[in-house]
Design a protein around this motif. Structure first.
Motif, PDB file in Angstrom:
ATOM      1  N   LYS A 127       2.416  25.443 -55.025  1.00 61.23           N
ATOM      2  CA  LYS A 127       2.516  25.157 -53.594  1.00 61.23           C
ATOM      3  C   LYS A 127       1.328  24.337 -53.078  1.00 61.23           C
ATOM      4  O   LYS A 127       1.266  24.046 -51.881  1.00 61.23           O
ATOM      5  CB  LYS A 127       2.586  26.473 -52.807  1.00 61.23           C
ATOM      6  CG  LYS A 127       3.887  27.242 -52.991  1.00 61.23           C
ATOM      7  CD  LYS A 127       5.076  26.495 -52.408  1.00 61.23           C
ATOM      8  CE  LYS A 127       6.308  27.358 -52.381  1.00 61.23           C
ATOM      9  NZ  LYS A 127       7.499  26.632 -51.855  1.00 61.23           N
ATOM     10  N   SER A 128       0.394  23.984 -53.955  1.00 63.93           N
ATOM     11  CA  SER A 128      -0.828  23.263 -53.540  1.00 63.93           C
ATOM     12  C   SER A 128      -1.495  24.000 -52.382  1.00 63.93           C
ATOM     13  O   SER A 128      -1.852  23.401 -51.352  1.00 63.93           O
ATOM     14  CB  SER A 128      -0.499  21.816 -53.145  1.00 63.93           C
ATOM     15  OG  SER A 128       0.042  21.112 -54.238  1.00 63.93           O
ATOM     16  N   ALA A 129      -1.665  25.303 -52.553  1.00 68.38           N
ATOM     17  CA  ALA A 129      -2.154  26.153 -51.468  1.00 68.38           C
ATOM     18  C   ALA A 129      -3.636  25.932 -51.188  1.00 68.38           C
ATOM     19  O   ALA A 129      -4.431  25.673 -52.089  1.00 68.38           O
ATOM     20  CB  ALA A 129      -1.902  27.616 -51.811  1.00 68.38           C
ATOM     21  N   ASP A 130      -3.992  26.043 -49.906  1.00 70.20           N
ATOM     22  CA  ASP A 130      -5.391  26.002 -49.475  1.00 70.20           C
ATOM     23  C   ASP A 130      -5.974  27.405 -49.381  1.00 70.20           C
ATOM     24  O   ASP A 130      -7.182  27.593 -49.509  1.00 70.20           O
ATOM     25  CB  ASP A 130      -5.507  25.310 -48.114  1.00 70.20           C
ATOM     26  CG  ASP A 130      -5.002  23.875 -48.156  1.00 70.20           C
ATOM     27  OD1 ASP A 130      -5.677  23.038 -48.764  1.00 70.20           O
ATOM     28  OD2 ASP A 130      -3.919  23.620 -47.591  1.00 70.20           O
ATOM     29  N   LEU A 131      -5.109  28.385 -49.120  1.00 70.15           N
ATOM     30  CA  LEU A 131      -5.547  29.772 -49.010  1.00 70.15           C
ATOM     31  C   LEU A 131      -4.534  30.669 -49.701  1.00 70.15           C
ATOM     32  O   LEU A 131      -3.319  30.532 -49.495  1.00 70.15           O
ATOM     33  CB  LEU A 131      -5.682  30.188 -47.543  1.00 70.15           C
ATOM     34  CG  LEU A 131      -6.085  31.646 -47.284  1.00 70.15           C
ATOM     35  CD1 LEU A 131      -7.482  31.927 -47.838  1.00 70.15           C
ATOM     36  CD2 LEU A 131      -6.040  31.970 -45.796  1.00 70.15           C
ATOM     37  N   VAL A 132      -5.035  31.580 -50.523  1.00 69.88           N
ATOM     38  CA  VAL A 132      -4.200  32.543 -51.242  1.00 69.88           C
ATOM     39  C   VAL A 132      -4.595  33.942 -50.779  1.00 69.88           C
ATOM     40  O   VAL A 132      -5.770  34.307 -50.836  1.00 69.88           O
ATOM     41  CB  VAL A 132      -4.401  32.421 -52.766  1.00 69.88           C
ATOM     42  CG1 VAL A 132      -3.556  33.461 -53.496  1.00 69.88           C
ATOM     43  CG2 VAL A 132      -4.057  31.013 -53.246  1.00 69.88           C
ATOM     44  N   GLY A 161      -9.343  28.889 -51.102  1.00 73.96           N
ATOM     45  CA  GLY A 161      -9.925  30.220 -50.964  1.00 73.96           C
ATOM     46  C   GLY A 161      -8.963  31.309 -51.379  1.00 73.96           C
ATOM     47  O   GLY A 161      -7.740  31.177 -51.225  1.00 73.96           O
ATOM     48  N   PHE A 162      -9.499  32.410 -51.912  1.00 76.18           N
ATOM     49  CA  PHE A 162      -8.710  33.568 -52.316  1.00 76.18           C
ATOM     50  C   PHE A 162      -9.197  34.785 -51.526  1.00 76.18           C
ATOM     51  O   PHE A 162     -10.391  35.072 -51.493  1.00 76.18           O
ATOM     52  CB  PHE A 162      -8.861  33.843 -53.813  1.00 76.18           C
ATOM     53  CG  PHE A 162      -8.248  32.796 -54.698  1.00 76.18           C
ATOM     54  CD1 PHE A 162      -6.991  32.991 -55.273  1.00 76.18           C
ATOM     55  CD2 PHE A 162      -8.914  31.597 -54.956  1.00 76.18           C
ATOM     56  CE1 PHE A 162      -6.421  32.025 -56.094  1.00 76.18           C
ATOM     57  CE2 PHE A 162      -8.353  30.630 -55.772  1.00 76.18           C
ATOM     58  CZ  PHE A 162      -7.109  30.839 -56.355  1.00 76.18           C
ATOM     59  N   LYS A 194     -14.505  28.398 -42.347  1.00 79.01           N
ATOM     60  CA  LYS A 194     -14.916  27.033 -42.020  1.00 79.01           C
ATOM     61  C   LYS A 194     -14.056  26.015 -42.759  1.00 79.01           C
ATOM     62  O   LYS A 194     -13.632  25.009 -42.193  1.00 79.01           O
ATOM     63  CB  LYS A 194     -16.377  26.833 -42.392  1.00 79.01           C
ATOM     64  CG  LYS A 194     -17.362  27.548 -41.476  1.00 79.01           C
ATOM     65  CD  LYS A 194     -18.775  27.173 -41.866  1.00 79.01           C
ATOM     66  CE  LYS A 194     -19.766  27.758 -40.880  1.00 79.01           C
ATOM     67  NZ  LYS A 194     -21.143  27.359 -41.190  1.00 79.01           N
ATOM     68  N   GLU A 195     -13.817  26.270 -44.048  1.00 76.78           N
ATOM     69  CA  GLU A 195     -13.052  25.309 -44.832  1.00 76.78           C
ATOM     70  C   GLU A 195     -11.608  25.235 -44.353  1.00 76.78           C
ATOM     71  O   GLU A 195     -11.008  24.174 -44.322  1.00 76.78           O
ATOM     72  CB  GLU A 195     -13.105  25.689 -46.323  1.00 76.78           C
ATOM     73  CG  GLU A 195     -14.480  25.515 -46.945  1.00 76.78           C
ATOM     74  CD  GLU A 195     -15.001  24.096 -46.808  1.00 76.78           C
ATOM     75  OE1 GLU A 195     -14.192  23.153 -46.853  1.00 76.78           O
ATOM     76  OE2 GLU A 195     -16.213  23.934 -46.637  1.00 76.78           O
ATOM     77  N   MET A 196     -11.022  26.375 -43.984  1.00 72.60           N
ATOM     78  CA  MET A 196      -9.644  26.370 -43.499  1.00 72.60           C
ATOM     79  C   MET A 196      -9.534  25.599 -42.194  1.00 72.60           C
ATOM     80  O   MET A 196      -8.527  24.962 -41.913  1.00 72.60           O
ATOM     81  CB  MET A 196      -9.155  27.799 -43.283  1.00 72.60           C
ATOM     82  CG  MET A 196      -8.697  28.487 -44.555  1.00 72.60           C
ATOM     83  SD  MET A 196      -7.276  27.683 -45.321  1.00 72.60           S
ATOM     84  CE  MET A 196      -5.988  28.031 -44.132  1.00 72.60           C
ATOM     85  N   LYS A 197     -10.583  25.648 -41.368  1.00 75.84           N
ATOM     86  CA  LYS A 197     -10.540  24.992 -40.069  1.00 75.84           C
ATOM     87  C   LYS A 197     -11.040  23.553 -40.120  1.00 75.84           C
ATOM     88  O   LYS A 197     -11.061  22.872 -39.106  1.00 75.84           O
ATOM     89  CB  LYS A 197     -11.382  25.782 -39.059  1.00 75.84           C
ATOM     90  CG  LYS A 197     -10.838  27.173 -38.790  1.00 75.84           C
ATOM     91  CD  LYS A 197      -9.401  27.152 -38.338  1.00 75.84           C
ATOM     92  CE  LYS A 197      -8.883  28.539 -38.043  1.00 75.84           C
ATOM     93  NZ  LYS A 197      -7.444  28.548 -37.769  1.00 75.84           N
ATOM     94  N   LYS A 198     -11.431  23.066 -41.307  1.00 75.86           N
ATOM     95  CA  LYS A 198     -11.940  21.706 -41.414  1.00 75.86           C
ATOM     96  C   LYS A 198     -10.777  20.737 -41.510  1.00 75.86           C
ATOM     97  O   LYS A 198      -9.993  20.787 -42.447  1.00 75.86           O
ATOM     98  CB  LYS A 198     -12.836  21.568 -42.641  1.00 75.86           C
ATOM     99  CG  LYS A 198     -13.451  20.191 -42.787  1.00 75.86           C
ATOM    100  CD  LYS A 198     -14.497  20.167 -43.873  1.00 75.86           C
ATOM    101  CE  LYS A 198     -13.910  20.358 -45.237  1.00 75.86           C
ATOM    102  NZ  LYS A 198     -14.909  20.194 -46.306  1.00 75.86           N
ATOM    103  N   PRO A 199     -10.603  19.825 -40.536  1.00 79.27           N
ATOM    104  CA  PRO A 199      -9.527  18.863 -40.600  1.00 79.27           C
ATOM    105  C   PRO A 199      -9.638  18.005 -41.849  1.00 79.27           C
ATOM    106  O   PRO A 199     -10.724  17.662 -42.286  1.00 79.27           O
ATOM    107  CB  PRO A 199      -9.720  18.013 -39.317  1.00 79.27           C
ATOM    108  CG  PRO A 199     -10.545  18.867 -38.417  1.00 79.27           C
ATOM    109  CD  PRO A 199     -11.426  19.680 -39.320  1.00 79.27           C
ATOM    110  N   SER A 200      -8.482  17.667 -42.430  1.00 76.53           N
ATOM    111  CA  SER A 200      -8.478  16.855 -43.638  1.00 76.53           C
ATOM    112  C   SER A 200      -9.152  15.521 -43.400  1.00 76.53           C
ATOM    113  O   SER A 200      -8.933  14.859 -42.385  1.00 76.53           O
ATOM    114  CB  SER A 200      -7.031  16.615 -44.099  1.00 76.53           C
ATOM    115  OG  SER A 200      -6.391  17.841 -44.359  1.00 76.53           O
ATOM    116  N   GLY A 201      -9.981  15.103 -44.353  1.00 79.05           N
ATOM    117  CA  GLY A 201     -10.624  13.796 -44.279  1.00 79.05           C
ATOM    118  C   GLY A 201     -11.841  13.738 -43.404  1.00 79.05           C
ATOM    119  O   GLY A 201     -12.361  12.662 -43.128  1.00 79.05           O
ATOM    120  N   THR A 202     -12.323  14.898 -42.928  1.00 78.31           N
ATOM    121  CA  THR A 202     -13.517  14.890 -42.090  1.00 78.31           C
ATOM    122  C   THR A 202     -14.496  15.917 -42.616  1.00 78.31           C
ATOM    123  O   THR A 202     -14.164  16.752 -43.439  1.00 78.31           O
ATOM    124  CB  THR A 202     -13.201  15.230 -40.616  1.00 78.31           C
ATOM    125  OG1 THR A 202     -12.950  16.628 -40.522  1.00 78.31           O
ATOM    126  CG2 THR A 202     -12.009  14.469 -40.108  1.00 78.31           C
TER     127      THR A 202
END
Length: 323
Positions: free
Chosen positions: A94-99, A126-127, A157-165
């Motif tokens: 699923k190319s997950a960002d958070l597990v 993140g897990f 912080k990483e989950m809330k970081k917009p892609s490419g910034t």
């Protein structure tokens, strides 16, 4: 004299949910805000029993603010190697960002495995390992609670970081906005691009024709989409601004002092207000029973690692002479 009951933990989760797929997963999908409040993000359900090759992940979801992908695997028993392997397979598929792994009990070896994954995988992934707790008082209805066992230091912080910034911001939610007073219970919200309206409730949900639901569920119903960026599509009717705009304006005006290190001079009022806010934070931290609980609170609210939160706690206590 008030009669008080005794809090009892229900050890066997299958007394509440007899089957993971048929009982627990549907319940969690309908009550995802309970888990969202614990992990600190607005989770939007995309699909339950979502296909990953020949397998199915229990819940596939997204962060309603950023659209980042989340997978949730449920286990009403102790952790085992089989489910750990599934987590990695699902995350890849699923190319997950958070597990998120929800379990009855985390075995030490699997807790160590999740910690290792967080320390050795890409910082954008993140897990989280959570134990499922259920309590009751006397004959009351069972009350569920999720307890985080392992999580990466900076995952919020990483989950809330917009892609490419490189911008890292822990975005407050509607309950915070209600506490700030920028919106209030009874305010009317309109769905962007639609004539549909809903009344904001004091608990952060909305009411539509006397039916209570989350803002995300309301907007999904209006748009017909599987996922909606809640704060960008909910418009505050009185001001004509989206909730995202109102939130940003408040944060820019009231929280800039936390991040701005370029200004060399500040006025007395600015200094006084900053000191007042710091004093209020110190008083809040003092209310916790011990230092460990206060530091855990700071970590949850800021997403900063334990070392930085410990230093911040010590500084607050020394500045305001709290023992």
């Amino acid at each position: 004299m008030i009669n008080l009951g005794t809090l009892e933990e229900i050890k066997d989760l299958r007394e509440v949910w007899s089957h993971e797929a048929h009982d627990f997963t549907p319940w969690l999908a309908k009550n995802i805000s309970i888990l969202g409040d614990e992990v600190g993000i607005d989770i939007s359900i995309e699909e339950t029993e979502s296909s990953v090759g020949d397998f199915n992940v229990d819940i596939f979801a997204t962060d309603a603010d950023t659209g980042k992908k989340i997978i949730i695997e449920n286990q009403l028993e102790e952790t085992d190697h089989d489910h750990l392997g599934k987590l990695i397979t699902y995350a890849s598929g699923k190319s997950a960002d958070l597990v998120i792994w929800l379990v009855r009990k985390a075995r030490p070896e699997h807790r160590a495995a999740i910690e290792w994954l967080n320390n050795h995988t890409d910082e954008g992934v993140g897990f989280i390992l959570c134990e499922i707790k259920v309590f009751r008082i006397g004959n009351s209805e069972p009350a569920p609670k999720f307890e985080i066992i392992e999580q990466p230091n900076n995952w919020v912080k990483e989950m809330k970081k917009p892609s490419g910034t490189n911008k890292r911001t822990v975005l407050p939610k509607i309950k915070d906005m209600l506490e700030w007073g920028v919106v209030k219970g009874g305010d009317i919200l309109a769905a962007k691009g639609s004539d549909e309206e809903a009344a904001l409730l004091q608990n952060g949900h909305v009411s539509v024709n006397d039916e209570e639901m989350s803002m995300q569920d309301w907007l999904r119903r209006v748009t017909g989409w599987k996922s909606v960026e809640t704060y960008k599509f909910a418009i505050h009717k009185e001001t004509g601004k989206t909730l995202s705009q109102i939130r940003k304006e408040y944060m820019d005006e009231n929280m800039e002092w936390l991040y701005d290190t370029t200004s060399k001079e500040i006025s007395f009022d600015e200094f006084h207000n900053s000191l007042k806010r710091m004093s209020e934070t110190a008083l809040l931290l003092q209310r916790f029973q011990d230092k460990k609980e206060a530091i855990a609170y700071l970590m949850n609210e800021t997403g900063l690692p334990v070392e930085e939160c410990t230093s911040a706690y010590d500084i607050y206590m020394k500045m305001f002479d709290y023992k």
